[in-house]
Design a protein around this motif. Structure first.
Motif, PDB file in Angstrom:
ATOM      1  N   PRO A 130       0.805  -1.215   0.000  1.00 41.83           N
ATOM      2  CA  PRO A 130       0.000   0.000   0.000  1.00 41.83           C
ATOM      3  C   PRO A 130       0.842   1.271   0.000  1.00 41.83           C
ATOM      4  N   ILE A 131       0.247   2.360  -0.491  1.00 43.10           N
ATOM      5  CA  ILE A 131       0.801   3.688  -0.265  1.00 43.10           C
ATOM      6  C   ILE A 131       0.385   4.090   1.140  1.00 43.10           C
ATOM      7  N   VAL A 132       1.364   4.408   1.973  1.00 45.02           N
ATOM      8  CA  VAL A 132       1.079   4.762   3.364  1.00 45.02           C
ATOM      9  C   VAL A 132       1.182   6.278   3.517  1.00 45.02           C
ATOM     10  N   LEU A 133       0.072   6.914   3.835  1.00 41.95           N
ATOM     11  CA  LEU A 133       0.051   8.363   4.031  1.00 41.95           C
ATOM     12  C   LEU A 133       0.616   8.673   5.423  1.00 41.95           C
ATOM     13  N   PRO A 134       1.740   9.415   5.497  1.00 40.09           N
ATOM     14  CA  PRO A 134       2.385   9.644   6.790  1.00 40.09           C
ATOM     15  C   PRO A 134       1.473  10.388   7.764  1.00 40.09           C
ATOM     16  N   ARG A 135       1.422   9.885   8.999  1.00 37.03           N
ATOM     17  CA  ARG A 135       0.541  10.479   9.994  1.00 37.03           C
ATOM     18  C   ARG A 135       0.877  11.947  10.238  1.00 37.03           C
ATOM     19  N   GLY A 176       4.658   3.804 -12.924  1.00 35.58           N
ATOM     20  CA  GLY A 176       5.013   4.324 -11.613  1.00 35.58           C
ATOM     21  C   GLY A 176       4.030   5.365 -11.122  1.00 35.58           C
ATOM     22  N   LEU A 177       3.959   5.505  -9.804  1.00 40.07           N
ATOM     23  CA  LEU A 177       3.230   6.595  -9.167  1.00 40.07           C
ATOM     24  C   LEU A 177       4.231   7.412  -8.368  1.00 40.07           C
ATOM     25  N   ASP A 178       4.304   8.691  -8.681  1.00 38.27           N
ATOM     26  CA  ASP A 178       5.162   9.610  -7.934  1.00 38.27           C
ATOM     27  C   ASP A 178       4.265  10.322  -6.926  1.00 38.27           C
ATOM     28  N   ILE A 179       4.165   9.769  -5.720  1.00 34.78           N
ATOM     29  CA  ILE A 179       3.292  10.322  -4.692  1.00 34.78           C
ATOM     30  C   ILE A 179       3.957  11.558  -4.086  1.00 34.78           C
ATOM     31  N   THR A 180       3.175  12.608  -3.890  1.00 37.12           N
ATOM     32  CA  THR A 180       3.742  13.920  -3.615  1.00 37.12           C
ATOM     33  C   THR A 180       2.974  14.652  -2.525  1.00 37.12           C
ATOM     34  N   VAL A 181       3.695  15.138  -1.528  1.00 38.67           N
ATOM     35  CA  VAL A 181       3.106  16.036  -0.537  1.00 38.67           C
ATOM     36  C   VAL A 181       3.160  17.454  -1.090  1.00 38.67           C
ATOM     37  N   ARG A 182       2.058  18.172  -1.037  1.00 36.66           N
ATOM     38  CA  ARG A 182       2.036  19.570  -1.457  1.00 36.66           C
ATOM     39  C   ARG A 182       2.376  20.442  -0.243  1.00 36.66           C
ATOM     40  N   SER A 183       3.626  20.899  -0.220  1.00 32.89           N
ATOM     41  CA  SER A 183       4.104  21.733   0.880  1.00 32.89           C
ATOM     42  C   SER A 183       5.261  22.573   0.359  1.00 32.89           C
ATOM     43  N   PRO A 184       5.765  23.520   1.169  1.00 34.04           N
ATOM     44  CA  PRO A 184       6.891  24.343   0.718  1.00 34.04           C
ATOM     45  C   PRO A 184       8.234  23.616   0.721  1.00 34.04           C
ATOM     46  N   ALA A 185       8.262  22.386   1.181  1.00 38.81           N
ATOM     47  CA  ALA A 185       9.532  21.659   1.315  1.00 38.81           C
ATOM     48  C   ALA A 185      10.129  21.337  -0.055  1.00 38.81           C
ATOM     49  N   ASP A 186      11.406  20.986  -0.062  1.00 38.39           N
ATOM     50  CA  ASP A 186      12.113  20.577  -1.268  1.00 38.39           C
ATOM     51  C   ASP A 186      11.412  19.378  -1.918  1.00 38.39           C
ATOM     52  N   ARG A 187      11.456  19.323  -3.256  1.00 42.37           N
ATOM     53  CA  ARG A 187      10.803  18.221  -3.971  1.00 42.37           C
ATOM     54  C   ARG A 187      11.258  16.857  -3.457  1.00 42.37           C
ATOM     55  N   SER A 188      12.563  16.699  -3.303  1.00 44.37           N
ATOM     56  CA  SER A 188      13.084  15.396  -2.906  1.00 44.37           C
ATOM     57  C   SER A 188      12.532  14.951  -1.563  1.00 44.37           C
ATOM     58  N   ARG A 189      12.330  15.891  -0.661  1.00 47.73           N
ATOM     59  CA  ARG A 189      11.762  15.526   0.644  1.00 47.73           C
ATOM     60  C   ARG A 189      10.282  15.164   0.499  1.00 47.73           C
ATOM     61  N   ARG A 190       9.523  15.965  -0.238  1.00 46.79           N
ATOM     62  CA  ARG A 190       8.079  15.779  -0.331  1.00 46.79           C
ATOM     63  C   ARG A 190       7.701  14.486  -1.054  1.00 46.79           C
ATOM     64  N   LYS A 191       8.631  13.927  -1.833  1.00 44.51           N
ATOM     65  CA  LYS A 191       8.335  12.782  -2.677  1.00 44.51           C
ATOM     66  C   LYS A 191       9.086  11.511  -2.268  1.00 44.51           C
ATOM     67  N   SER A 192       9.788  11.564  -1.124  1.00 43.48           N
ATOM     68  CA  SER A 192      10.675  10.457  -0.762  1.00 43.48           C
ATOM     69  C   SER A 192      10.228   9.655   0.449  1.00 43.48           C
ATOM     70  N   TYR A 193       9.023   9.902   0.949  1.00 45.16           N
ATOM     71  CA  TYR A 193       8.535   9.079   2.058  1.00 45.16           C
ATOM     72  C   TYR A 193       8.486   7.614   1.621  1.00 45.16           C
ATOM     73  N   ASP A 194       8.678   6.721   2.576  1.00 45.76           N
ATOM     74  CA  ASP A 194       8.533   5.289   2.292  1.00 45.76           C
ATOM     75  C   ASP A 194       7.175   5.041   1.626  1.00 45.76           C
ATOM     76  N   THR A 195       7.165   4.202   0.616  1.00 42.47           N
ATOM     77  CA  THR A 195       5.997   3.774  -0.174  1.00 42.47           C
ATOM     78  C   THR A 195       5.540   4.815  -1.191  1.00 42.47           C
ATOM     79  N   PHE A 196       6.258   5.933  -1.364  1.00 37.39           N
ATOM     80  CA  PHE A 196       5.820   6.985  -2.276  1.00 37.39           C
ATOM     81  C   PHE A 196       6.238   6.750  -3.731  1.00 37.39           C
ATOM     82  N   SER A 197       6.781   5.563  -4.031  1.00 40.31           N
ATOM     83  CA  SER A 197       7.124   5.242  -5.425  1.00 40.31           C
ATOM     84  C   SER A 197       6.686   3.822  -5.783  1.00 40.31           C
ATOM     85  N   PRO A 198       5.373   3.548  -5.832  1.00 42.80           N
ATOM     86  CA  PRO A 198       4.939   2.240  -6.322  1.00 42.80           C
ATOM     87  C   PRO A 198       5.356   2.084  -7.789  1.00 42.80           C
TER      88      PRO A 198
END
Length: 291
Positions: A130-135, A176-198
Motif C-alpha cells: 500500500p501507499i502509506v500516508l504519513p501520519r 510508476g506513481l510519484d506520490i507527492t506532498v504539497r508543501s513548501p519543502a524541497d521536492r526530494s523531501r516531499r516525494k521520498s517518504y517510504d511507499t511513495f514510489s509504487p
C-alpha cells in the motif's frame, strides 16, 4: 518480453496470456542475491543482450505459475538513484498554478520549468502498495497527490549520452506513481517518504521495438478518471530525458527515471484504490492507507 520480480525477489518471465509467470531465477549468473545491494539485478540490466538467450531457453522449458499464487514485487531492485522529471507536460504546468495557489498560497515560477530531481530509492514499494500516508503529514492537513508516470529502467548506463543513442541505454519500461506532498519543502523531501514510489507490475523490455513515445497513460481513483494523457505530449521525450540526466550524473544499470506527471493531479485518501494503466505495459492497482 515482460520481466517481473516476485516472492523473495525471484525473476520471472510473464506468459503471453499475462496470467502466469515462469521462474527463470536459476538461469542468471549466481551473484549477490541481497535485495539491498542487488548485484545480480544490475548485472541483468547491464548484460541483458548476453543473458537473453539463456533466459528465453529457461522460460520455454519450465512450468508456468499462476499470477495469483505469487506476490509481485516492484520490478526494480536497489537502484542507485531514482531520477524524476518535473514540469514535463504543458497542461500539468498550467494546472500547477492553481494547485500551488491553493496549497501554498503562492506560485513558485521556477517550479514551472523542466528539470530533474532525485527521489530516495527507499521510497520504492510493490505495485499493489500500500501507499502509506504519513501520519505527521495528515496531521498538518497537507494534501498528498497522485502522479501517474511512465517509468524508464536504465540498462548499460553511461555518462553524457547523446539523445540519438539514449534508447540503447534503456533496459525497459514500467508504470510508476510519484506520490507527492504539497508543501513548501524541497521536492526530494516531499516525494521520498517510504511507499511513495509504487512501481510495477512488471517491465516491458525495450529491445523488442516497444516505442514509448506515443502511448496512453490513464489513472482512476475508485473508478473515476483523474489522469489521461499520451506520452507524445511530453515536453522532453524519453530519449531527451535520459540524455539530459546523464549530462548531470552518471546513469548506472538499474537506475530508475520517472518521466513526468500528466495533468489531472489530485489528492488521495486512505481507503482509495488507484488503477494506473499504460498502453503496451499493463495495469497497476494500488491501495492507499493511513499511517
Amino acid at each position: 518480453m515482460k520481466l517481473a520480480l516476485f516472492d523473495d525477489h525471484r525473476l520471472g518471465v510473464l506468459s503471453e496470456d499475462e496470467a502466469h509467470l515462469i521462474d527463470v531465477t536459476t538461469a542468471i549468473p549466481a551473484s549477490d542475491r541481497d535485495p539491498l545491494t542487488a548485484g545480480w539485478w544490475r548485472g541483468l540490466c547491464r548484460d541483458w543482450t548476453e543473458l537473453r538467450e539463456q533466459i528465453e531457453s529457461a522460460a520455454s522449458s519450465r512450468t508456468p505459475i499462476p499470477l495469483g499464487d505469487v506476490h509481485l514485487r516492484a520490478p526494480v531492485l536497489g537502484p542507485t538513484k531514482i531520477i524524476a522529471a518535473a514540469s514535463n507536460y504543458r497542461a500539468h504546468v498550467a494546472e500547477m498554478h492553481d494547485v500551488q495557489e491553493r496549497t501554498l498560497g503562492t506560485v513558485h515560477a521556477w517550479m514551472m520549468e523542466f528539470d530533474v530531481f532525485l527521489k530516495a530509492p527507499s521510497s520504492v514499494t510493490d505495485p499493489a502498495g500500500p501507499i502509506v500516508l504519513p501520519r505527521a503529514v495528515l496531521d498538518e492537513d497537507r494534501e498528498i497527490h497522485h502522479e501517474s508516470e511512465l517509468v524508464v529502467v536504465i540498462g548499460k548506463g553511461g555518462k553524457d549520452i547523446p539523445a540519438a543513442e539514449a534508447s540503447e541505454h534503456v533496459f525497459g519500461y514500467s508504470i510508476g506513481l510519484d506520490i507527492t506532498v504539497r508543501s513548501p519543502a524541497d521536492r526530494s523531501r516531499r516525494k521520498s517518504y517510504d511507499t511513495f514510489s509504487p512501481i510495477g507490475p512488471w517491465i516491458r523490455l525495450r529491445d523488442e521495438g516497444y516505442d514509448a513515445s506515443g502511448v496512453d497513460i490513464s489513472l482512476t481513483v475508485d473508478g473515476a478518471v483523474r489522469q489521461q494523457v499520451n506520452t507524445s505530449d511530453l515536453i522532453m521525450n524519453v530519449d531527451e530525458i535520459v540524455s539530459y540526466a546523464s549530462r548531470i550524473m552518471t546513469l548506472n544499470p538499474g537506475d530508475v527515471i520517472f518521466t513526468g506527471a500528466p495533468p489531472g493531479v489530485g489528492p488521495i485518501r486512505a481507503g482509495e484504490r488507484l488503477v494506473t494503466e499504460i498502453e503496451g505495459i499493463g495495469t497497476m492497482t494500488t491501495e492507499v492507507v493511513a499511517g
